[in-house]
Design a protein around this motif. Structure first.
Motif, mmCIF file in Angstrom:
data_model
loop_
_atom_site.group_PDB
_atom_site.id
_atom_site.type_symbol
_atom_site.label_atom_id
_atom_site.label_comp_id
_atom_site.label_asym_id
_atom_site.label_seq_id
_atom_site.Cartn_x
_atom_site.Cartn_y
_atom_site.Cartn_z
ATOM 1 N N LYS A 65 0.813 -1.214 0.000
ATOM 2 C CA LYS A 65 0.000 0.000 0.000
ATOM 3 C C LYS A 65 0.851 1.272 0.000
ATOM 4 O O LYS A 65 0.398 2.331 -0.445
ATOM 5 N N MET A 66 2.086 1.160 0.490
ATOM 6 C CA MET A 66 2.945 2.342 0.540
ATOM 7 C C MET A 66 3.353 2.831 -0.841
ATOM 8 O O MET A 66 3.651 4.018 -1.024
ATOM 9 N N MET A 67 3.401 1.938 -1.799
ATOM 10 C CA MET A 67 3.952 2.281 -3.106
ATOM 11 C C MET A 67 3.258 3.480 -3.736
ATOM 12 O O MET A 67 3.911 4.361 -4.314
ATOM 13 N N LYS A 68 1.932 3.550 -3.604
ATOM 14 C CA LYS A 68 1.200 4.629 -4.265
ATOM 15 C C LYS A 68 1.497 5.999 -3.655
ATOM 16 O O LYS A 68 1.271 7.036 -4.298
ATOM 17 N N TYR A 69 2.014 6.012 -2.419
ATOM 18 C CA TYR A 69 2.307 7.279 -1.757
ATOM 19 C C TYR A 69 3.718 7.802 -2.057
ATOM 20 O O TYR A 69 4.019 8.974 -1.790
ATOM 21 N N LEU A 70 4.586 6.933 -2.566
ATOM 22 C CA LEU A 70 5.998 7.300 -2.698
ATOM 23 C C LEU A 70 6.238 8.563 -3.528
ATOM 24 O O LEU A 70 6.999 9.448 -3.087
ATOM 25 N N PRO A 71 5.633 8.720 -4.718
ATOM 26 C CA PRO A 71 5.910 9.940 -5.493
ATOM 27 C C PRO A 71 5.532 11.222 -4.749
ATOM 28 O O PRO A 71 6.305 12.183 -4.727
ATOM 29 N N GLU A 72 4.346 11.225 -4.134
ATOM 30 C CA GLU A 72 3.895 12.437 -3.438
ATOM 31 C C GLU A 72 4.743 12.723 -2.206
ATOM 32 O O GLU A 72 5.111 13.885 -1.949
ATOM 33 N N VAL A 73 5.062 11.694 -1.436
ATOM 34 C CA VAL A 73 5.856 11.893 -0.234
ATOM 35 C C VAL A 73 7.249 12.405 -0.598
ATOM 36 O O VAL A 73 7.784 13.305 0.059
ATOM 37 N N ALA A 74 7.840 11.855 -1.645
ATOM 38 C CA ALA A 74 9.147 12.341 -2.098
ATOM 39 C C ALA A 74 9.056 13.782 -2.575
ATOM 40 O O ALA A 74 9.903 14.624 -2.234
#
Length: 250
Positions: A65-74
């Protein structure tokens, strides 16, 4: 002054010259941010932290589930600014998502950043130090441990034995007594191993690494130690850092 009046001054701006390091840590992690700041306290870098949504327990479904957040968090680590290196702070999460997928998702918004993860940094440290056979200690449940084992074997690292605390929550992992970790490691049959690998960014082992190495006469590689080492070397900080294991002397 009865009526508002404002005096305007011209600003003189400093030029930022220190390397910028981004750290993506799990929303549930108590440990990794402290470890970065302890080791890097005398390094000429600036560290910027953002947290990625994560729900315990530790399992494959929650990691993915974390994968979809990676671009925005970065992207939200100083939006619009170049970050020299970004550390993704989850060992087992990297294995579940895939190290290349972690890098690709971070590069969607920070395309020019060097990206490191705990497990890829650990593999790099094994190569640097000539480590081919390891004993492994983790805090994870069995299903997660199997993925770590498979990843190590895939990367041609021989695992001589595997031990675990079998915990499912970062809040539990962060509370494991470091002295208990030391005593547990001393019970492991590590004599045939080149080193001991302690996996998990939430496990509080950093400040006893040197003591563990002295009492076992073995090199110790931990998730946070390897990740910090790889990140600071990526921004050309080459000096030795003492007190946190042999790795920082390489």
């Amino acid at each position: 002054m009865k009526n508002f009046s404002q005096t305007n001054f011209k600003s003189n701006f400093l030029k930022f010259s220190k390397p910028k390091v981004g750290l993506i840590t799990l929303s549930t992690d108590f440990t990794i941010e402290k470890d970065f700041r302890i080791v890097c306290s005398h390094c000429d870098i600036d560290i910027y932290v953002n947290r990625i949504p994560f729900n315990n327990p530790l399992n494959h479904e929650n990691y993915i589930k974390m994968m979809k957040y990676l671009p925005e968090v970065a992207n939200n680590i100083l939006p619009g600014e170049k970050i020299d290196s970004i550390a993704y702070g989850c060992t087992s999460g990297t294995v579940a998502i895939g190290d290349q997928s972690v890098i690709e998702n971070i590069h969607k918004t920070k395309p020019n950043s060097y990206v490191s993860t705990p497990i890829t940094a650990a593999i790099k440290s094994f190569t640097k130090m000539g480590i081919k056979k390891i004993s492994v200690l983790t805090p994870y449940p069995k299903d997660v441990n199997i993925t770590i084992f498979d990843y190590l074997i895939k990367n041609e690292i021989e695992v001589t034995n595997f031990s675990s605390f079998n915990l499912e929550y970062d809040s539990q992992i962060a509370k494991v007594d470091p002295m208990h970790i030391l005593e547990t490691i001393k019970k492991i049959d590590y004599q045939e191993s080149d080193a001991i690998f302690v996996s998990c960014t939430a496990l509080p082992i950093l400040q006893i690494l040197e003591q563990v190495e002295k009492e076992t006469s073995k090199t110790i590689i931990s998730s946070n130690q390897a990740l910090i080492w790889d990140i600071i070397r990526s921004v050309n900080i080459s000096e030795n850092i003492y007190g946190f294991g042999k790795l920082f002397l390489n």
